[in-house]
Design an enzyme around this catalytic site. Structure first.
Site, PDB file in Angstrom:
ATOM      1  N   LYS A  41      42.629   7.888  15.227  1.00  0.00           N
ATOM      2  CA  LYS A  41      41.968   9.057  13.987  1.00  0.00           C
ATOM      3  C   LYS A  41      40.642   8.351  13.330  1.00  0.00           C
ATOM      4  O   LYS A  41      40.889   7.408  12.853  1.00  0.00           O
ATOM      5  CB  LYS A  41      43.303   9.149  13.132  1.00  0.00           C
ATOM      6  CG  LYS A  41      42.932  10.020  11.715  1.00  0.00           C
ATOM      7  CD  LYS A  41      44.265  10.068  10.869  1.00  0.00           C
ATOM      8  CE  LYS A  41      43.938   9.208   9.817  1.00  0.00           C
ATOM      9  NZ  LYS A  41      42.980   9.379   8.744  1.00  0.00           N
ATOM     10  N   LYS A  71      40.352  16.288   6.536  1.00  0.00           N
ATOM     11  CA  LYS A  71      41.289  16.888   5.579  1.00  0.00           C
ATOM     12  C   LYS A  71      40.608  18.095   5.022  1.00  0.00           C
ATOM     13  O   LYS A  71      40.271  18.450   3.827  1.00  0.00           O
ATOM     14  CB  LYS A  71      41.674  16.107   4.349  1.00  0.00           C
ATOM     15  CG  LYS A  71      42.677  14.873   4.693  1.00  0.00           C
ATOM     16  CD  LYS A  71      43.289  14.231   3.720  1.00  0.00           C
ATOM     17  CE  LYS A  71      44.406  12.973   4.486  1.00  0.00           C
ATOM     18  NZ  LYS A  71      43.548  12.206   5.017  1.00  0.00           N
ATOM     19  N   GLY A 201      46.234   1.887   9.676  1.00  0.00           N
ATOM     20  CA  GLY A 201      44.631   1.527   9.644  1.00  0.00           C
ATOM     21  C   GLY A 201      44.307   0.142   9.436  1.00  0.00           C
ATOM     22  O   GLY A 201      44.389  -0.739  10.391  1.00  0.00           O
TER      23      GLY A 201
HETATM   24  P1  BMP Z   1      45.582   2.389   5.966  1.00  0.00           P
HETATM   25  O1  BMP Z   1      46.902   2.172   7.089  1.00  0.00           O
HETATM   26  O2  BMP Z   1      44.624   1.527   6.126  1.00  0.00           O
HETATM   27  O3  BMP Z   1      46.371   2.604   4.653  1.00  0.00           O
HETATM   28  O4  BMP Z   1      45.151   3.806   6.301  1.00  0.00           O
HETATM   29  C1  BMP Z   1      45.842   5.024   6.472  1.00  0.00           C
HETATM   30  C2  BMP Z   1      45.057   6.295   6.947  1.00  0.00           C
HETATM   31  O5  BMP Z   1      45.837   7.299   6.787  1.00  0.00           O
HETATM   32  C3  BMP Z   1      43.819   6.481   6.235  1.00  0.00           C
HETATM   33  O6  BMP Z   1      42.610   6.963   7.580  1.00  0.00           O
HETATM   34  C4  BMP Z   1      44.233   7.618   5.482  1.00  0.00           C
HETATM   35  O7  BMP Z   1      43.030   8.608   5.250  1.00  0.00           O
HETATM   36  C5  BMP Z   1      45.180   8.242   6.367  1.00  0.00           C
HETATM   37  N1  BMP Z   1      46.157   9.029   5.410  1.00  0.00           N
HETATM   38  C6  BMP Z   1      47.085   8.415   4.448  1.00  0.00           C
HETATM   39  O8  BMP Z   1      46.682   7.281   4.066  1.00  0.00           O
HETATM   40  N2  BMP Z   1      48.000   8.926   3.563  1.00  0.00           N
HETATM   41  C7  BMP Z   1      47.987  10.222   3.706  1.00  0.00           C
HETATM   42  O9  BMP Z   1      48.982  11.009   2.978  1.00  0.00           O
HETATM   43  C8  BMP Z   1      47.263  11.231   4.899  1.00  0.00           C
HETATM   44  C9  BMP Z   1      46.430  10.232   5.227  1.00  0.00           C
HETATM   45  O10 BMP Z   1      45.707  11.086   6.385  1.00  0.00           O
END
Ligand code: BMP
Length: 232
Positions: A41, A71, A201
């Site tokens: 993504k 989004k 992520g």
């Molecule tokens: P991380 O695992 O580093 O926290 O990243 C999470 C990813 O998922 C980011 O790209 C964020 O934009 C996305 N995301 C999120 O964290 N929560 C949501 O509710 C929706 C998302 O798209």
């Protein structure tokens, strides 16, 4: 259960950390985990830093399920303008459900279909504040989902009770669950609650060794799946 069973349900969020060359970084991370995971993504951090043209180039030559996460939340014609340079290299595009169908999501869904891409709607989010907004208007969002008929929904891995409810209410949709790892969601818990994919992520992509971080997260995920008997 083999760690690869869980890994095959992971979508890697390629949000580059500060200070790296973004496309080189994304290519290196994706290159090391692509064979084991379902897809990737990308969102604003990569698109703004690398530019739409280079992000398209990266996505067009990459395999797996390719999600574009801007989004989107605008009127239809603006969302289409935003996507112009990107849409043809992605399999699915994420937009906010709360903008509603007419003049927005219905046109977007049809535009994506013409370009061979699918619509995924944000139903709820993984941060605590989502309880005040998304969760408070769940029935309104359910009506939008029913009228727009997207391909998939984003549901929080940090609140698996929401995942469970959505799986029952919108049984045929593909559920993507972010919030695993860095945000506290346990690997495998959202899949056990009915999600199809977990989005990860930083815990993988920001590691010095993305493949070994994927593997240790996936070993935990596979143990969890074995407990709830999801066999991939
Ligand atoms: P991380 O695992 O580093 O926290 O990243 C999470 C990813 O998922 C980011 O790209 C964020 O934009 C996305 N995301 C999120 O964290 N929560 C949501 O509710 C929706 C998302 O798209």
């Amino acid at each position: 259960m083999d760690w690869r069973v869980y890994a095959s349900r992971v979508i890697v969020a390629l949000d580059p950390p500060s200070g790296v060359e973004p496309i080189e970084w994304a290519s290196r991370v994706w290159g090391s985990v692509a064979g084991f995971t379902a897809g990737f993504k990308v969102g604003w951090p990569l698109v703004l830093r690398a530019g739409a043209g280079r992000v398209s180039g990266f996505a067009c030559k990459s395999g797996g399920l390719r999600l574009l996460d801007l989004k989107l939340a605008d009127v239809a014609h603006v969302m289409k303008l935003v996507l112009e340079e990107l849409v043809d290299c992605f399999d699915a595009v994420i937009a906010h459900a709360f903008i509603g169908g007419e003049g927005a999501l219905i046109e977007l869904r049809d535009y994506l279909e013409e370009h061979g891409a699918k619509l995924v709607l944000v139903y709820s989010m993984s941060h605590p504040g989502a309880r005040e907004t998304f969760d408070a208007c769940r029935s309104v969002l359910d009506a939008v989902v029913r009228s727009v008929s997207p391909w998939g929904l984003v549901v929080p891995a940090t609140r698996v009770e929401v995942v469970r409810e959505v799986r029952v209410k919108h049984g045929d949709l593909v559920l993507f669950s972010p919030g695993v790892g860095a945000q506290g969601g346990e690997p495998g818990a959202a899949i056990c609650a009915g999600a199809d994919y977990e989005i990860v992520g930083r815990s993988i992509a920001w590691s010095d060794d993305p493949l070994s971080s994927l593997r240790s997260l996936a070993e935990r995920g596979a143990r969890r799946l074995a407990e709830c008997r999801v066999d991939g």
